[in-house]
Design a protein around this motif. Structure first.
Motif, PDB file in Angstrom:
ATOM      1  N   GLU A 103       3.894   1.418  -1.906  1.00  0.00           N
ATOM      2  CA  GLU A 103       5.105   1.928  -1.251  1.00  0.00           C
ATOM      3  C   GLU A 103       5.633   0.971  -0.197  1.00  0.00           C
ATOM      4  OE1 GLU A 103       1.442   3.625   0.710  1.00  0.00           O
ATOM      5  OE2 GLU A 103       2.215   3.343  -1.315  1.00  0.00           O
ATOM      6  N   GLN A 104       4.833  -0.028   0.188  1.00  0.00           N
ATOM      7  CA  GLN A 104       5.286  -0.987   1.178  1.00  0.00           C
ATOM      8  C   GLN A 104       5.992  -2.188   0.561  1.00  0.00           C
ATOM      9  OE1 GLN A 104       5.019  -0.217   4.320  1.00  0.00           O
ATOM     10  NE2 GLN A 104       3.781   1.610   3.993  1.00  0.00           N
ATOM     11  N   GLU A 105       5.816  -2.402  -0.739  1.00  0.00           N
ATOM     12  CA  GLU A 105       6.399  -3.570  -1.404  1.00  0.00           C
ATOM     13  C   GLU A 105       7.793  -3.208  -1.932  1.00  0.00           C
ATOM     14  OE1 GLU A 105       2.758  -6.080  -3.221  1.00  0.00           O
ATOM     15  OE2 GLU A 105       3.029  -4.114  -4.152  1.00  0.00           O
ATOM     16  N   LEU A 106       8.776  -3.446  -1.117  1.00  0.00           N
ATOM     17  CA  LEU A 106      10.157  -3.090  -1.451  1.00  0.00           C
ATOM     18  C   LEU A 106      11.025  -4.326  -1.624  1.00  0.00           C
ATOM     19  CD1 LEU A 106      10.638  -0.094   1.023  1.00  0.00           C
ATOM     20  CD2 LEU A 106      10.050  -0.009  -1.402  1.00  0.00           C
ATOM     21  N   HIS A 107      10.419  -5.483  -1.905  1.00  0.00           N
ATOM     22  CA  HIS A 107      11.219  -6.687  -2.116  1.00  0.00           C
ATOM     23  C   HIS A 107      11.945  -6.586  -3.460  1.00  0.00           C
ATOM     24  CE1 HIS A 107       7.170  -7.398  -3.749  1.00  0.00           C
ATOM     25  NE2 HIS A 107       7.790  -8.018  -4.736  1.00  0.00           N
ATOM     26  N   PRO A 108      13.071  -7.297  -3.625  1.00  0.00           N
ATOM     27  CA  PRO A 108      13.873  -7.176  -4.858  1.00  0.00           C
ATOM     28  C   PRO A 108      13.100  -7.629  -6.097  1.00  0.00           C
ATOM     29  CG  PRO A 108      15.136  -8.231  -3.104  1.00  0.00           C
ATOM     30  CD  PRO A 108      13.712  -8.169  -2.629  1.00  0.00           C
ATOM     31  N   ILE A 109      13.521  -7.089  -7.226  1.00  0.00           N
ATOM     32  CA  ILE A 109      12.934  -7.458  -8.517  1.00  0.00           C
ATOM     33  C   ILE A 109      13.658  -8.694  -9.042  1.00  0.00           C
ATOM     34  CG2 ILE A 109      12.475  -6.659 -10.870  1.00  0.00           C
ATOM     35  CD1 ILE A 109      12.791  -3.791  -9.780  1.00  0.00           C
ATOM     36  N   GLU A 110      12.885  -9.643  -9.539  1.00  0.00           N
ATOM     37  CA  GLU A 110      13.493 -10.836 -10.117  1.00  0.00           C
ATOM     38  C   GLU A 110      14.158 -10.481 -11.445  1.00  0.00           C
ATOM     39  OE1 GLU A 110      10.643 -13.898 -10.500  1.00  0.00           O
ATOM     40  OE2 GLU A 110      10.192 -14.015  -8.350  1.00  0.00           O
ATOM     41  N   ASP A 111      15.425 -10.888 -11.601  1.00  0.00           N
ATOM     42  CA  ASP A 111      16.181 -10.540 -12.802  1.00  0.00           C
ATOM     43  C   ASP A 111      16.556 -11.759 -13.640  1.00  0.00           C
ATOM     44  OD1 ASP A 111      17.902 -11.653 -11.028  1.00  0.00           O
ATOM     45  OD2 ASP A 111      19.494 -10.151 -11.243  1.00  0.00           O
ATOM     46  N   ASN A 123      17.370  -2.786  -7.362  1.00  0.00           N
ATOM     47  CA  ASN A 123      17.252  -3.630  -6.175  1.00  0.00           C
ATOM     48  C   ASN A 123      18.074  -3.077  -5.012  1.00  0.00           C
ATOM     49  OD1 ASN A 123      15.477  -5.461  -7.311  1.00  0.00           O
ATOM     50  ND2 ASN A 123      17.091  -6.816  -8.035  1.00  0.00           N
ATOM     51  N   ARG A 124      19.263  -2.585  -5.318  1.00  0.00           N
ATOM     52  CA  ARG A 124      20.080  -1.977  -4.253  1.00  0.00           C
ATOM     53  C   ARG A 124      19.403  -0.735  -3.692  1.00  0.00           C
ATOM     54  NH1 ARG A 124      25.986  -2.416  -7.288  1.00  0.00           N
ATOM     55  NH2 ARG A 124      26.211  -4.696  -7.082  1.00  0.00           N
ATOM     56  N   LEU A 125      18.794   0.067  -4.593  1.00  0.00           N
ATOM     57  CA  LEU A 125      18.075   1.253  -4.126  1.00  0.00           C
ATOM     58  C   LEU A 125      16.878   0.856  -3.267  1.00  0.00           C
ATOM     59  CD1 LEU A 125      17.548   4.302  -4.165  1.00  0.00           C
ATOM     60  CD2 LEU A 125      16.284   3.985  -6.303  1.00  0.00           C
ATOM     61  N   LEU A 126      16.135  -0.182  -3.681  1.00  0.00           N
ATOM     62  CA  LEU A 126      14.995  -0.641  -2.887  1.00  0.00           C
ATOM     63  C   LEU A 126      15.446  -1.120  -1.510  1.00  0.00           C
ATOM     64  CD1 LEU A 126      12.923  -2.618  -5.563  1.00  0.00           C
ATOM     65  CD2 LEU A 126      12.391  -0.395  -4.567  1.00  0.00           C
ATOM     66  N   ALA A 127      16.595  -1.791  -1.466  1.00  0.00           N
ATOM     67  CA  ALA A 127      17.109  -2.252  -0.174  1.00  0.00           C
ATOM     68  C   ALA A 127      17.442  -1.072   0.736  1.00  0.00           C
ATOM     69  CB  ALA A 127      18.337  -3.134  -0.390  1.00  0.00           C
ATOM     70  N   ARG A 128      18.062  -0.030   0.164  1.00  0.00           N
ATOM     71  CA  ARG A 128      18.387   1.150   0.971  1.00  0.00           C
ATOM     72  C   ARG A 128      17.123   1.860   1.446  1.00  0.00           C
ATOM     73  NH1 ARG A 128      22.426   1.728  -3.122  1.00  0.00           N
ATOM     74  NH2 ARG A 128      21.185   3.310  -4.190  1.00  0.00           N
ATOM     75  N   VAL A 129      16.126   1.972   0.550  1.00  0.00           N
ATOM     76  CA  VAL A 129      14.865   2.616   0.946  1.00  0.00           C
ATOM     77  C   VAL A 129      14.169   1.796   2.024  1.00  0.00           C
ATOM     78  CG1 VAL A 129      12.576   3.273   0.125  1.00  0.00           C
ATOM     79  CG2 VAL A 129      14.581   3.777  -1.273  1.00  0.00           C
ATOM     80  N   SER A 130      14.199   0.469   1.884  1.00  0.00           N
ATOM     81  CA  SER A 130      13.571  -0.390   2.889  1.00  0.00           C
ATOM     82  C   SER A 130      14.230  -0.211   4.248  1.00  0.00           C
ATOM     83  CB  SER A 130      13.648  -1.849   2.432  1.00  0.00           C
ATOM     84  OG  SER A 130      13.077  -2.701   3.399  1.00  0.00           O
ATOM     85  N   ARG A 131      15.562  -0.173   4.260  1.00  0.00           N
ATOM     86  CA  ARG A 131      16.265   0.033   5.538  1.00  0.00           C
ATOM     87  C   ARG A 131      15.938   1.397   6.126  1.00  0.00           C
ATOM     88  NH1 ARG A 131      20.539  -2.616   2.704  1.00  0.00           N
ATOM     89  NH2 ARG A 131      21.456  -0.598   2.180  1.00  0.00           N
ATOM     90  N   SER A 132      15.842   2.405   5.260  1.00  0.00           N
ATOM     91  CA  SER A 132      15.529   3.747   5.755  1.00  0.00           C
ATOM     92  C   SER A 132      14.123   3.813   6.348  1.00  0.00           C
ATOM     93  CB  SER A 132      15.659   4.753   4.605  1.00  0.00           C
ATOM     94  OG  SER A 132      15.275   6.053   5.018  1.00  0.00           O
ATOM     95  N   MET A 133      13.150   3.197   5.642  1.00  0.00           N
ATOM     96  CA  MET A 133      11.780   3.206   6.158  1.00  0.00           C
ATOM     97  C   MET A 133      11.664   2.392   7.439  1.00  0.00           C
ATOM     98  SD  MET A 133       9.507   2.940   2.671  1.00  0.00           S
ATOM     99  CE  MET A 133       7.990   3.055   3.621  1.00  0.00           C
ATOM    100  N   GLU A 134      12.393   1.281   7.493  1.00  0.00           N
ATOM    101  CA  GLU A 134      12.369   0.470   8.708  1.00  0.00           C
ATOM    102  C   GLU A 134      12.970   1.241   9.886  1.00  0.00           C
ATOM    103  OE1 GLU A 134      11.535  -2.534  11.223  1.00  0.00           O
ATOM    104  OE2 GLU A 134      10.875  -2.277   9.138  1.00  0.00           O
ATOM    105  N   SER A 135      14.033   1.983   9.607  1.00  0.00           N
ATOM    106  CA  SER A 135      14.633   2.796  10.677  1.00  0.00           C
ATOM    107  C   SER A 135      13.667   3.880  11.138  1.00  0.00           C
ATOM    108  CB  SER A 135      15.932   3.429  10.178  1.00  0.00           C
ATOM    109  OG  SER A 135      16.869   2.441   9.818  1.00  0.00           O
ATOM    110  N   GLN A 136      12.953   4.465  10.186  1.00  0.00           N
ATOM    111  CA  GLN A 136      11.992   5.500  10.548  1.00  0.00           C
ATOM    112  C   GLN A 136      10.855   4.923  11.377  1.00  0.00           C
ATOM    113  OE1 GLN A 136      10.202   7.386   7.173  1.00  0.00           O
ATOM    114  NE2 GLN A 136       9.038   8.841   8.381  1.00  0.00           N
ATOM    115  N   ARG A 137      10.321   3.752  10.960  1.00  0.00           N
ATOM    116  CA  ARG A 137       9.245   3.142  11.739  1.00  0.00           C
ATOM    117  C   ARG A 137       9.729   2.731  13.129  1.00  0.00           C
ATOM    118  NH1 ARG A 137       7.708   0.824   6.577  1.00  0.00           N
ATOM    119  NH2 ARG A 137       9.043  -0.978   6.987  1.00  0.00           N
ATOM    120  N   ARG A 138      10.964   2.192  13.186  1.00  0.00           N
ATOM    121  CA  ARG A 138      11.498   1.778  14.481  1.00  0.00           C
ATOM    122  C   ARG A 138      11.680   2.981  15.406  1.00  0.00           C
ATOM    123  NH1 ARG A 138      15.924  -0.110  12.877  1.00  0.00           N
ATOM    124  NH2 ARG A 138      15.085  -2.147  12.233  1.00  0.00           N
ATOM    125  N   PHE A 139      12.120   4.113  14.806  1.00  0.00           N
ATOM    126  CA  PHE A 139      12.303   5.316  15.622  1.00  0.00           C
ATOM    127  C   PHE A 139      10.968   5.805  16.180  1.00  0.00           C
ATOM    128  CE2 PHE A 139      12.051   9.954  15.776  1.00  0.00           C
ATOM    129  CZ  PHE A 139      13.002  10.230  16.751  1.00  0.00           C
TER     130      PHE A 139
END
Length: 457
Positions: free
Chosen positions: A190-198, A213-229
């Motif tokens: 669940e921590q590996e949210l880097h983009p998939i090579e296409d 990849n766009r979904l992974l980017a959104r999830v990564s930003r959301s998790m980062e916001s949660q951790r930062r909070f």
């Protein structure tokens, strides 16, 4: 049967293979049938040409009765006779006699049934005015024609299964990048949210990869916001709790009644528990952030640092704590993560071990990994709760120790990120008491291979 149908409908690879196979079989069936009928007609035409050639050879020759042309096989014989010669003959065809053909037969090729046998007959008028008949048994002709036709379609019977296998193999190879992509995504944590090579993905699948990849980017930003909070909230709450702790210490110096002192002690204990919870929240946020670099680190050095910090807590409960053996191992991990991992495990062991108990730490090499072991003489964890204890804020039922329920959650977050494995067991399997925690981590010189190890060794 219904499950097989659902799997078939859900698999594009199987549907494509089935569709191509059905098309190939249908085309092969039509082509084979057409080839068989064409070869059969051609064989019959060649056999009719043989009768015409025999008639040409017999033209101008005097035929008293009948001539049998054969090559050791009665079924392959060709009978040449004058028309009407066999009407009053008592000798059968098999005995060398003529075929009983009527005089009214017209010239040309025709199929007649004489007695119990069917003949293909060619009637012609010779240049001398005589009418002759050239006959051959239809059964032999049909057998030869069918054999020739079957030899014509034999390549279809051999090549169609080969073609079906080739098509299935090609379809499987065409879908191999998709299978590899799915396995790669499935192996991620669940921590590996880097983009998939296409780059090597087929063009038809690339839009889905881009969307993922766009979904992974959104999830990564959301998790980062949660951790930062969580980190910011814990950091901001530290100052008010520190101020409350100082005020409580000043209040303790004042003259108060026994009841007030008792309640003040409970207040200070609650404040300390809150500070402990904030520290654990900050540790969990750092463990999930994965920002520290991974470097080779000695397990024994981490043990010594953790024991120096927690020795007063162990001495307060008269717990015998120490490191067994002198064997050391180098693991590839962040120093902060390694200290946090061992500290939380040892802290739990000390807290749940009764007074006068024992806590032992050890490390050994097993295959290509390091095995860290921390065991105590406490009550242990029931087998049905060993998965739940790694959840945040979960505490085992019946526990009388104060805690936040985040210690093992931090351990789990670090273990998942570094590619390690953890196993919980009883220290004493006979009495079902005590807790033994085993952690298998890749050695520093083997971490680049990213291997996983079987914890059941």
């Amino acid at each position: 049967m219904d499950g097989d149908a659902r799997r078939l409908n859900a698999s594009l690879q199987r549907k494509l293979s089935l569709a191509l196979s059905l098309v190939i079989l249908a085309v092969a069936l039509v082509a084979g049938l057409f080839s068989f009928m064409s070869a059969l007609d051609e064989a019959h035409e060649l056999q009719d040409d043989v009768l015409r050639q025999v008639a040409q050879l017999a033209d101008g020759r005097f035929l008293s009765t009948v001539v049998h042309l054969q090559n050791g096989n009665e079924e392959s014989r060709v009978i040449v006779q004058r028309l009407g010669a066999g009407l009053h003959s008592s000798v059968g065809v098999d005995a060398g006699g003529p075929v009983a053909l009527p005089l009214t037969l017209p010239d040309g090729l025709q199929t007649l049934r004489v007695g119990n046998e069917t003949f293909r007959v060619l009637v012609e008028t010779t240049s001398a005015g005589d009418r002759i008949a050239v006959a051959q048994e239809s059964g032999f002709r049909d057998e030869i024609a069918r054999g020739s036709a079957l030899r014509t379609v034999t390549p279809f019977l051999i090549l169609v299964p080969v073609l079906l296998w080739i098509v299935a193999d090609l379809v499987r190879k065409m879908f191999r990048p998709i299978v590899s992509l799915s396995l790669e995504i499935d192996r991620r944590s669940e921590q590996e949210l880097h983009p998939i090579e296409d780059e090597r993905v087929p063009g038809e699948i690339r839009p889905f990869v881009v969307a993922i990849n766009r979904l992974l980017a959104r999830v990564s930003r959301s998790m980062e916001s949660q951790r930062r909070f969580v980190a910011d909230a814990a950091h901001e709450l530290r100052s008010p709790l520190t101020a409350l702790s100082l005020q409580a210490e000043r209040l303790a110096d004042a003259d108060m009644s026994g009841l007030a002192c008792e309640r003040l002690a409970m207040l200070r204990q609650g404040i300390e528990r809150g500070r402990k919870l904030l520290d654990q929240l900050l540790s969990l946020a750092r463990a999930q952030a994965a920002t520290a670099p991974a470097l080779p680190i000695s397990v024994q050095s981490v043990y010594r640092r953790v024991l120096e910090d927690l020795m007063p807590l162990a001495q307060a409960k008269s717990i015998d704590i120490g490191v067994e053996g002198e064997q050391d191992a180098q693991v590839c991990c962040s120093e902060l993560d390694m200290i946090a991992l061992v500290r939380n495990l040892v802290d739990n062991a000390i807290r749940y071990t009764p007074e006068g108990g024992r806590v032992d730490l050890s490390v050994r090499r097993s295959r290509e990994c390091a095995v860290l072991r921390i065991q105590d003489t406490g009550p242990g964890i029931a087998p049905h709760e060993r998965e739940r204890v790694f959840d945040s804020f979960y505490r085992a039922l019946g526990s009388e120790q104060l805690g936040s329920g985040l210690g093992l959650a931090i351990v789990k977050a670090i273990i998942d990120r570094v590619g390690a494995q953890v196993r919980l067991e009883f220290s004493d399997e006979t009495k079902q008491t005590g807790l033994r925690v085993e952690i298998r981590m890749p050695l520093a010189d083997r971490s680049a291979t990213k291997q996983t190890y079987d914890i059941t060794e």
